[in-house]
Scaffold this active site. Structure first.
Site, PDB file in Angstrom:
ATOM      1  CD  GLU A 170      -0.367  -8.859  -3.057  1.00  8.57           C
ATOM      2  OE1 GLU A 170       0.656  -9.562  -2.940  1.00  8.57           O
ATOM      3  OE2 GLU A 170      -0.320  -7.608  -3.098  1.00  8.57           O
ATOM      4  N   GLY A 215       0.858  -1.179   0.000  1.00 11.77           N
ATOM      5  CA  GLY A 215       0.000   0.000   0.000  1.00 11.77           C
ATOM      6  C   GLY A 215       0.887   1.218   0.000  1.00 11.77           C
ATOM      7  CD  GLU A 216       2.741   5.762  -0.046  1.00 12.40           C
ATOM      8  OE1 GLU A 216       2.673   5.328  -1.203  1.00 12.40           O
ATOM      9  OE2 GLU A 216       3.800   6.169   0.466  1.00 12.40           O
ATOM     10  CB  SER A 217       5.474   2.575   3.832  1.00 10.17           C
ATOM     11  OG  SER A 217       6.187   3.526   3.096  1.00 10.17           O
ATOM     12  CB  CYS A 277       5.180  -3.908  -1.477  1.00 10.45           C
ATOM     13  SG  CYS A 277       5.744  -2.594  -2.541  1.00 10.45           S
ATOM     14  CG  HIS A 307       2.442  -6.354  -4.731  1.00  8.96           C
ATOM     15  ND1 HIS A 307       1.606  -5.892  -3.744  1.00  8.96           N
ATOM     16  CD2 HIS A 307       3.291  -5.340  -5.001  1.00  8.96           C
ATOM     17  CE1 HIS A 307       1.939  -4.653  -3.425  1.00  8.96           C
ATOM     18  NE2 HIS A 307       2.958  -4.292  -4.172  1.00  8.96           N
ATOM     19  NE  ARG A 332       4.505   4.778  -5.702  1.00  6.09           N
ATOM     20  CZ  ARG A 332       4.561   5.454  -4.557  1.00  6.09           C
ATOM     21  NH1 ARG A 332       5.585   6.228  -4.286  1.00  6.09           N
ATOM     22  NH2 ARG A 332       3.591   5.351  -3.690  1.00  6.09           N
ATOM     23  NE  ARG A 342       8.469   4.962   1.414  1.00  6.31           N
ATOM     24  CZ  ARG A 342       7.792   6.104   1.558  1.00  6.31           C
ATOM     25  NH1 ARG A 342       8.262   7.062   2.295  1.00  6.31           N
ATOM     26  NH2 ARG A 342       6.641   6.263   0.934  1.00  6.31           N
TER      27      ARG A 342
HETATM   28  N1  GLN Z   1       6.137   2.854  -2.586  1.00 11.22           N
HETATM   29  C1  GLN Z   1       5.271   2.411  -1.554  1.00 11.22           C
HETATM   30  C2  GLN Z   1       5.738   2.868  -0.191  1.00 11.22           C
HETATM   31  O1  GLN Z   1       6.770   3.423  -0.037  1.00 11.22           O
HETATM   32  C3  GLN Z   1       5.144   0.920  -1.538  1.00 11.22           C
HETATM   33  C4  GLN Z   1       4.352   0.472  -2.711  1.00 11.22           C
HETATM   34  C5  GLN Z   1       3.660  -0.838  -2.531  1.00 11.22           C
HETATM   35  O2  GLN Z   1       3.428  -1.310  -1.422  1.00 11.22           O
HETATM   36  N2  GLN Z   1       3.257  -1.425  -3.624  1.00 11.22           N
HETATM   37  O3  GLN Z   1       5.016   2.654   0.754  1.00 11.22           O
END
Ligand code: GLN
Length: 186
Positions: free
Chosen positions: A170, A46-48, A77, A168, A133, A103
């Site tokens: 999944e 997701g987004e960390s 991720c 990923h 990403r 990241r």
């Molecule tokens: N770039 C995202 C982050 O820094 C990670 C991306 C992902 O989980 N697919 O959180």
């Protein structure tokens, strides 16, 4: 067996479907109470920065305790980022794995890519890896097993009960990664 999926945001339902396909019950984890009775936990991508904020309080502390008791945790991720450490102040991480994570190591969203990678731990057939990403592990302590590299970068690693991948699984049809994690949970 009951396996938790951290359900703050990100690819939650995809992990849920994977576990369902493998005949394993799952629970969406949003509060510390949701961790009761689970044999393992998945922290999805997701987004960390967002996930990190949610883990900076009681939920993060409860997950840390669970990990220290030996419950397996698999981070994909963003999950890899929050299990490890970053060089910057943000995002908040749990620092459970002795790794430093970089990241967005392959660049921006448009630089996201897929590749077939030889991962002996998952079997003979290469594994289709989807990187969005994605982070990589830039430093791993001596107690970390490096399970796969991509172009020299560490993209899959294990430290005792903790498992982390940059990619990923999944988002593919290949259940081998989840099966690998579920073996750790048994
Ligand atoms: N770039 C995202 C982050 O820094 C990670 C991306 C992902 O989980 N697919 O959180």
């Amino acid at each position: 067996m009951l396996v938790g999926i951290l359900a703050i945001h990100g690819s939650v339902s995809e992990h849920e479907s994977m576990l369902y396909r493998l005949g394993v019950r799952s629970v969406l984890v949003k509060t510390p109470e949701d961790l009761n009775g689970i044999r393992g936990l998945i922290i999805p991508g997701g987004e960390s920065t967002t996930v990190g904020k949610f883990l900076s309080g009681t939920l993060g502390n409860a997950i840390k305790k669970l990990a220290m008791k030996g419950t397996p945790i698999y981070g994909t991720c963003t999950g890899m980022i929050v299990l490890g450490n970053v060089a910057s102040r943000e995002p908040h991480t749990l620092g459970l794995m002795d790794v430093t994570v970089k990241r967005n190591a392959f660049g921006r969203q448009v630089d996201s890519f897929e590749e077939d990678l030889a991962i002996p731990a998952l079997g003979k057939k290469p594994f289709h890896c989807v990187y969005i990403r994605a982070p990589v592990i830039s430093r791993a302590g001596a107690n970390v097993d490096i399970l796969a590299r991509s172009g020299g970068n560490i993209v899959f690693a294990k430290q005792g009960n903790l498992l982390a991948s940059s990619f990923h699984p999944e988002l593919t049809n290949d259940t081998r990664m989840h099966e690998y994690f579920l073996k750790m949970c048994k």
